[in-house]
Write a protein that holds these residues in place. Structure first.
Motif, short mmCIF file in Angstrom:
data_model
loop_
_atom_site.label_atom_id
_atom_site.label_comp_id
_atom_site.label_asym_id
_atom_site.label_seq_id
_atom_site.Cartn_x
_atom_site.Cartn_y
_atom_site.Cartn_z
N ALA A 72 -15.57 -4.67 6.68
CA ALA A 72 -15.82 -5.39 5.42
C ALA A 72 -14.52 -5.55 4.64
O ALA A 72 -13.70 -4.63 4.61
CB ALA A 72 -16.85 -4.63 4.58
N PRO A 73 -14.32 -6.69 4.01
CA PRO A 73 -13.11 -6.92 3.21
C PRO A 73 -12.93 -5.89 2.09
O PRO A 73 -11.81 -5.69 1.61
CB PRO A 73 -13.33 -8.31 2.61
N SER A 74 -14.01 -5.21 1.73
CA SER A 74 -13.88 -4.20 0.67
C SER A 74 -12.95 -3.05 1.09
O SER A 74 -12.48 -2.31 0.25
CB SER A 74 -15.26 -3.65 0.30
N TYR A 75 -12.71 -2.91 2.39
CA TYR A 75 -11.80 -1.85 2.85
C TYR A 75 -10.35 -2.32 2.92
O TYR A 75 -9.44 -1.54 3.23
CB TYR A 75 -12.23 -1.33 4.23
N ALA A 76 -10.12 -3.62 2.68
CA ALA A 76 -8.79 -4.19 2.93
C ALA A 76 -7.70 -3.49 2.12
O ALA A 76 -6.65 -3.13 2.65
CB ALA A 76 -8.80 -5.68 2.64
N SER A 77 -7.95 -3.28 0.82
CA SER A 77 -6.84 -2.75 0.03
C SER A 77 -6.57 -1.29 0.39
O SER A 77 -5.42 -0.86 0.40
CB SER A 77 -7.09 -2.93 -1.47
N ALA A 78 -7.61 -0.53 0.70
CA ALA A 78 -7.39 0.86 1.09
C ALA A 78 -6.60 0.93 2.40
O ALA A 78 -5.67 1.73 2.54
CB ALA A 78 -8.71 1.60 1.23
N ILE A 79 -6.95 0.09 3.36
CA ILE A 79 -6.25 0.13 4.65
C ILE A 79 -4.81 -0.36 4.49
O ILE A 79 -3.88 0.24 5.02
CB ILE A 79 -7.05 -0.68 5.70
N ALA A 80 -4.62 -1.43 3.75
CA ALA A 80 -3.26 -1.93 3.52
C ALA A 80 -2.43 -0.92 2.73
O ALA A 80 -1.23 -0.78 2.95
CB ALA A 80 -3.31 -3.26 2.77
N GLY A 81 -3.09 -0.21 1.82
CA GLY A 81 -2.39 0.77 0.99
C GLY A 81 -1.82 1.94 1.77
O GLY A 81 -0.96 2.66 1.27
N CYS A 82 -2.31 2.16 2.98
CA CYS A 82 -1.79 3.26 3.80
C CYS A 82 -0.44 2.92 4.43
O CYS A 82 0.35 3.82 4.73
CB CYS A 82 -2.77 3.58 4.93
N ARG A 83 -0.21 1.63 4.61
CA ARG A 83 0.97 1.17 5.38
C ARG A 83 2.26 1.82 4.87
O ARG A 83 2.60 1.75 3.70
CB ARG A 83 1.06 -0.35 5.27
N GLY A 84 2.95 2.46 5.80
CA GLY A 84 4.26 3.04 5.49
C GLY A 84 4.22 4.29 4.63
O GLY A 84 5.27 4.83 4.30
N THR A 85 3.03 4.76 4.25
CA THR A 85 2.99 5.95 3.39
C THR A 85 2.13 7.06 4.01
O THR A 85 2.67 8.06 4.50
CB THR A 85 2.46 5.63 1.99
N GLY A 86 0.83 6.86 4.03
CA GLY A 86 -0.07 7.90 4.51
C GLY A 86 -1.49 7.45 4.22
O GLY A 86 -1.70 6.38 3.65
N LEU A 87 -2.44 8.28 4.59
CA LEU A 87 -3.85 7.90 4.48
C LEU A 87 -4.38 8.03 3.06
O LEU A 87 -5.59 7.92 2.84
CB LEU A 87 -4.67 8.78 5.42
#
Lengths: 436, 436
Positions: B66-81
């Motif tokens: 679901a697109p509702s997870y998009a920002s959380a998944i993108a927010g992990c990039r290069g940093t952490g979970l």
């Protein structure tokens, strides 16, 4: 190491009139960095000058600073001074020179921009100056150690390791707050004299007057920082109140050291007084008492022995709720000096990294309670009152420990004949009652 | 608290064939999160499944999440979970359900995307799973405490506070590294038996087999987390090696606790096994020995007593350089279980915040050495060898403490009749010689 330049010239005066007041902490010779916001927008980097704050983003936009500083200044926005602190020492010194030029009376570049450049400190909200990764607290005053030990270990007040190890513990970064944030009296557990284990609001809330150092350059995991390189890793200094709950501390600290007694919150002043600004106030490391061992080789450098000390006057004052209501000023309970420390900040950094542990930009290094040899320089209530001999306040009140509504104010000042005194601003917090 | 659903169904199998191998740590019933990169690009969020990693960004791009997870998944990039860990428990449970649906044999939505969705774990580089703010290490095994105390405090091996206080200390977050990172033997100082104070490479390097918990939801400074809300703040679990230099530790720890003995580095496994995945393995909190006091009210909740324990089998193995050269597998030296802990993870969180100290997303909470009651469950060398009785290894070598070239491997496994076992992956580090 010590490098004096035109920025320290006592004859230099600023077009910001309040910076020329002899009582200000922020004359043109200081130029400490801070994070401020003047409305709803994210905090941005500034420089304290008299009663004002120079807006670094504004100075950049006005073309007054070299574009090479743009990414560092923009990188601070909404976070902390870390991006500035990562600049190398040469770039930071050049920035300081430029800021001093811009702010001096003789400047004519700022003319049309002056109104926009300076924000009134009264209208600004000051934020935590750095995004803090790790917070390490040292124990660098032998006088504090000795007075504390006399009660708990009367036969042997100073631990056997003290004269060899710059003792420290990891403290808690998440609860560090900037001056002005309220301090909630913590609940906690301890064993009462009657033998029962009690959980409730601390009955022995204390302050600890400390100096804080912020790390600029990171080091690499596995690679110790040699003591003669340690000063390169210090961005600047602040005042630090290591609030402590003594009853909780006594009960919880065996065998792994203090935890909740210290993590309730820690207050720092909002201004980072740079290592460059403090250059005139460097002095020799404190002489060790006769018979003490010399520092081990990894903790010894000639330059550090020669000028690794800092001559900084530090004060702690208490203002009770009744005093505040009556308009009475805070009452000074401690006057000490950082020059009494047994360990220098460079020794702290060298020790901290001697096992390969890495330090990172924004890390906060506390000195520990900065007590000196005299009674007036006892820098926490545990030393002053010993839990038994209350301080008498001018209005007839007394304090053994802090009471709800009390506020504790720290100030710091560097003075030396032939130089303009500089200060640290206020580090203040007021005690709120515990949650039921 | 314990909520079992279709994701725990032992009949469920995956179209990723290796996930159906009974020996895998990562069957479809586990679905731990990790941070991985498969080239030079920044690490991104993934989910371990058999020998593969499901690329969460890829699943999103393919329209499978679901697109509702998009920002959380993108927010992990290069940093952490951390951005994923901030999702509320309902959203995380729904994501787990969806991932389980996508990965099961019966799925037909992934068909055209399967090749791109799964990255071979062998070709991926696993990173530190979370951006860690604070790292707190507890001391939750009474067995570990008792065995250690017998040597240093023979008359009174367990401190008076132990049965009341979930003892902990702040440890160092900057030096936490993911499994596979080398461990540089630290230099440090200690007093030798001869009385002289020595600085050099530690001669007593140890491991400590621990469980780590990562904080999901932050709490607010000043507001304790009640014990019955504590589980809401746990995102998931990893294995943790709290490398310890015992000679340095003994000398430096008075009076403020361990510092450089522990900050040299800490190793964590790359996978975060979620609290949801571990639901089937929750058991009652360990029974307290007869005569011990009940937990104080702030550390007591019926639900926590009923199912706040975790039945997790934990193992530590050593592989020396000679064993590695000869192709001999790591030799198991410890087999223990997390169910022996005196304090539950919820009690740790409730205690940690009881003074108002805030916890933050990404904070790492170590359990302390997870020793159990039996000799085979001693979970560090200090307990096994006492510095005196070396372990015999199968190839004729022996170890009192760790030697350069040794690697230490931790594994963990949750098993329960009627469920498919799940595991934690590898937590491993090899000792490099000290810097001269």
């Amino acid at each position: 190491m010590i490098q004096l330049d035109a920025t320290h010239d006592p004859a230099r005066r600023s077009w910001v009139g309040s910076a020329n007041d002899p009582a200000t902490d922020f004359p043109i010779q200081n130029l400490p960095y801070c994070m401020f916001s003047s409305g709803a927008e994210p905090a941005r980097a500034g420089v304290a000058i008299g009663d004002g704050i120079l807006d670094l983003e504004g100075a950049l936009e006005a073309g007054l600073l070299a574009p090479s500083y743009a990414s560092a200044i923009a990188g601070c926005r909404g976070t902390g001074l870390n991006a500035l602190a990562r600049l190398d020492r040469g770039a930071l010194r050049a920035l300081r020179l430029r800021l001093s030029e811009l702010l001096r009376v003789e400047d004519d570049a700022t003319g049309p921009h002056r109104d926009r450049l300076i924000v009134s400190a009264r209208q600004a909200v000051l934020q935590l100056p750095m995004k803090i990764g790790g917070f390490t607290d040292f124990f660098a005053s032998l006088h504090h150690t000795e007075r504390g030990g006399r009660r708990t270990r009367p036969d042997n007040p100073v631990p056997a390791n003290y004269r060899y190890v710059p003792i420290a513990y990891n403290s808690r970064a998440s609860s560090v707050r900037v001056s002005g944030a309220a301090i909630r009296r913590p609940n906690g557990q301890w064993r009462r004299a009657t033998g029962d284990v009690h959980f409730g609001p601390t009955e022995a809330l204390d302050f600890e007057l400390e100096l804080g150092a912020f790390v600029g350059h990171s080091s690499v995991l596995g690679d110790p920082v040699p003591i003669d390189r340690a000063p390169d890793h210090i961005f600047g200094y602040c005042l630090l109140n290591d609030w402590s709950a003594r009853d909780i501390q006594r009960w919880e600290s065996v065998p792994l050291g203090p935890f909740l007694a210290k993590t309730l919150s820690t207050t720092v002043s909002p201004f980072v007084v740079t290592a460059d600004a403090l250059a005139p106030y460097r002095i020799a490391a404190a002489a060790r008492p006769a018979g003490d061992p010399a520092p081990l080789p990894y903790l010894h450098a000639e330059a550090d022995q020669r000028d690794g000390g800092l001559d900084l006057l530090l004060k702690a004052s208490i203002q009770t709720e009744a005093m505040r209501t009556a308009g009475a000023p805070p009452h000074c309970v401690t006057t000490t000096n950082f020059k009494h420390m047994y360990w220098t900040v460079a020794q702290m950094i060298a020790h901290h990294t001697s096992n390969g542990c890495n330090i990172e930009t924004g890390d906060l290094i506390g000195s520990g309670t900065t007590s000196g040899p005299t009674d007036e320089s006892r820098a926490c209530l545990a030393e002053i009152t010993d839990g038994e001999r209350p301080i008498a306040l001018p209005n007839g009140e007394s304090r053994t420990w802090l009471v709800d509504g009390d506020s504790v104010l720290f100030t710091g000042r560097a003075e030396r004949p032939g130089f303009v005194p500089i200060g640290f601003g206020r580090c203040e917090g007021r005690i709120l009652p515990a949650h039921a």
